[in-house]
Design a protein around this motif. Structure first.
Motif, PDB file in Angstrom:
ATOM      1  N   THR A  89       0.763  -1.358   0.034  1.00 53.62           N
ATOM      2  CA  THR A  89      -0.134   0.182  -0.016  1.00 53.62           C
ATOM      3  C   THR A  89       0.926   1.176   0.067  1.00 53.62           C
ATOM      4  O   THR A  89       0.617   2.328  -0.630  1.00 53.62           O
ATOM      5  N   ALA A  90       1.937   1.239   0.829  1.00 55.09           N
ATOM      6  CA  ALA A  90       2.738   2.485   0.957  1.00 55.09           C
ATOM      7  C   ALA A  90       3.621   2.671  -0.303  1.00 55.09           C
ATOM      8  O   ALA A  90       3.508   3.824  -0.978  1.00 55.09           O
ATOM      9  N   VAL A  91       4.064   1.928  -1.096  1.00 59.05           N
ATOM     10  CA  VAL A  91       4.812   2.153  -2.224  1.00 59.05           C
ATOM     11  C   VAL A  91       3.920   2.393  -3.363  1.00 59.05           C
ATOM     12  O   VAL A  91       4.103   3.232  -4.125  1.00 59.05           O
ATOM     13  N   PHE A  92       2.608   2.057  -3.539  1.00 57.89           N
ATOM     14  CA  PHE A  92       1.781   2.349  -4.528  1.00 57.89           C
ATOM     15  C   PHE A  92       1.302   3.704  -4.279  1.00 57.89           C
ATOM     16  O   PHE A  92       0.582   4.192  -5.255  1.00 57.89           O
ATOM     17  N   THR A  93       1.406   4.230  -3.113  1.00 53.61           N
ATOM     18  CA  THR A  93       0.944   5.704  -3.158  1.00 53.61           C
ATOM     19  C   THR A  93       1.889   6.532  -3.921  1.00 53.61           C
ATOM     20  O   THR A  93       1.515   7.814  -4.196  1.00 53.61           O
ATOM     21  N   GLN A  94       3.058   6.197  -4.089  1.00 56.53           N
ATOM     22  CA  GLN A  94       3.810   6.893  -4.933  1.00 56.53           C
ATOM     23  C   GLN A  94       4.292   6.100  -6.381  1.00 56.53           C
ATOM     24  O   GLN A  94       5.373   5.770  -6.826  1.00 56.53           O
ATOM     25  N   ARG A  95       3.212   5.541  -7.097  1.00 54.89           N
ATOM     26  CA  ARG A  95       3.377   4.483  -8.268  1.00 54.89           C
ATOM     27  C   ARG A  95       4.501   4.997  -9.301  1.00 54.89           C
ATOM     28  O   ARG A  95       4.696   4.692 -10.251  1.00 54.89           O
ATOM     29  N   ARG A  96       4.252   6.568  -9.344  1.00 56.15           N
ATOM     30  CA  ARG A  96       4.893   6.887 -10.461  1.00 56.15           C
ATOM     31  C   ARG A  96       6.436   7.487 -10.238  1.00 56.15           C
ATOM     32  O   ARG A  96       7.055   7.659 -11.316  1.00 56.15           O
ATOM     33  N   LYS A  97       6.776   7.351  -9.162  1.00 63.29           N
ATOM     34  CA  LYS A  97       8.214   7.316  -8.754  1.00 63.29           C
ATOM     35  C   LYS A  97       8.837   5.744  -8.614  1.00 63.29           C
ATOM     36  O   LYS A  97       8.125   4.878  -8.609  1.00 63.29           O
TER      37      LYS A  97
END
Length: 290
Positions: free
Chosen positions: A226-234
């Motif tokens: 969940t945490a990583v996908f909050t910044q999926r464009r990075k």
């Protein structure tokens, strides 16, 4: 005609969904996330999807039973049905309409929110879910490792079943796939509901299975993804570093330093569930999770 004088359903004798609405004296309310499934063809097909070899219909759980159109059809294929309905007036109507099935011990009606009530042991679940609570309900059911057949918003269902590298792939795809094989089995038009919702719908079927990887903790794995996908464009490198407050990592830099360099250069949308699991194991070991 009420449940006291009508049987609980045999082939060719299904309750008409529009007649049920009329007997209940209700109309769907979009503000309360109430959209009643009234298309007989769709209603008749749903139990068929749940009668394959991997669906045990010994005790079927239905969430959001409404006026009982689907309940009626489930009683025709299941030994026992438990129907959960949060609206007290509809729950009372179900008790009256299905009095015969309740007296016979084949139907139990639970009044309350499916996120709060105690759920029984069940062998499979078939539901037209309230769309606003779909995600929470599904992730309450998936860890039970029972087959599910659920009606959900099209976008939500496609995200559940998406593969890495597609536009729909995301947190939902990884977390749902952690518990089960997921497939979209049928699109359902707006006109199948009363009142029609603003979006198209799909029927999604899940078949429980163990993942082909291991994780240190399901909860930690879900939080990490969940945490990583909050910044999926990075890149994964930056996403891991920037979201330690969400994933619970006190030392995300240690994870980045020890991880595969090529993987750290990827974006979350292209990372497979197995790769996420490997990163979660590494994060558990070196990231000092709280």
């Amino acid at each position: 005609m009420t449940g006291g004088s009508r049987d609980d359903g045999t082939a060719g004798d299904r309750r008409d969904p529009d007649a049920l609405l009329a007997r209940a004296g209700v109309r769907g309310n979009p503000d309360r996330d109430q959209h009643f499934l009234v298309d007989d063809r769709v209603l008749d097909r749903l139990p068929e999807y749940a009668t394959d070899a991997e669906f045990d219909t010994g005790h079927v759980l239905e969430i959001g039973a409404g006026t009982g159109a689907l309940t009626d059809r489930l009683l025709a294929v299941a030994d026992e049905v438990t129907a959960v309905e949060r609206d007290p007036d509809l729950a009372a109507f179900l008790h009256e309409e299905f009095a015969d099935a309740i007296d016979a011990g084949r139907l139990t009606v639970i009044e309350g929110d499916a996120l709060d009530v105690d759920l029984p042991e069940f062998t499979s679940s078939v539901s037209n879910l309230p769309y606003g609570a779909s995600s929470e309900i599904i992730f309450r059911l998936l860890p039970q490792k029972r087959p599910l057949l659920v009606m959900v918003q099209q976008e939500f269902g496609e995200r559940m079943a998406a593969d890495p590298g597609t536009d729909e792939y995301g947190r939902l795809s990884v977390t749902a796939g952690h518990y089960a094989d997921v497939e979209v089995v049928e699109p359902v038009p707006k006109e199948a509901f009363s009142p029609p919702p603003a979006v198209q719908s799909v029927v999604v079927r899940t078949r429980p299975r163990d993942p082909e990887y291991t994780v240190p903790s399901d909860d930690f794995f879900m939080d990490f993804v969940t945490a990583v996908f909050t910044q999926r464009r990075k890149t994964m490198r930056n996403a891991i570093r920037n979201t330690g407050h969400i994933s619970g990592l006190d030392d995300p830099d240690a994870v980045v330093a020890d991880a595969d360099e090529d993987l750290m250069g990827m974006r979350a949308g292209n990372v497979t569930p197995a790769q996420f699991a490997a990163l979660a194991r590494l994060a558990w070991e070196v990231g000092d999770p709280s």
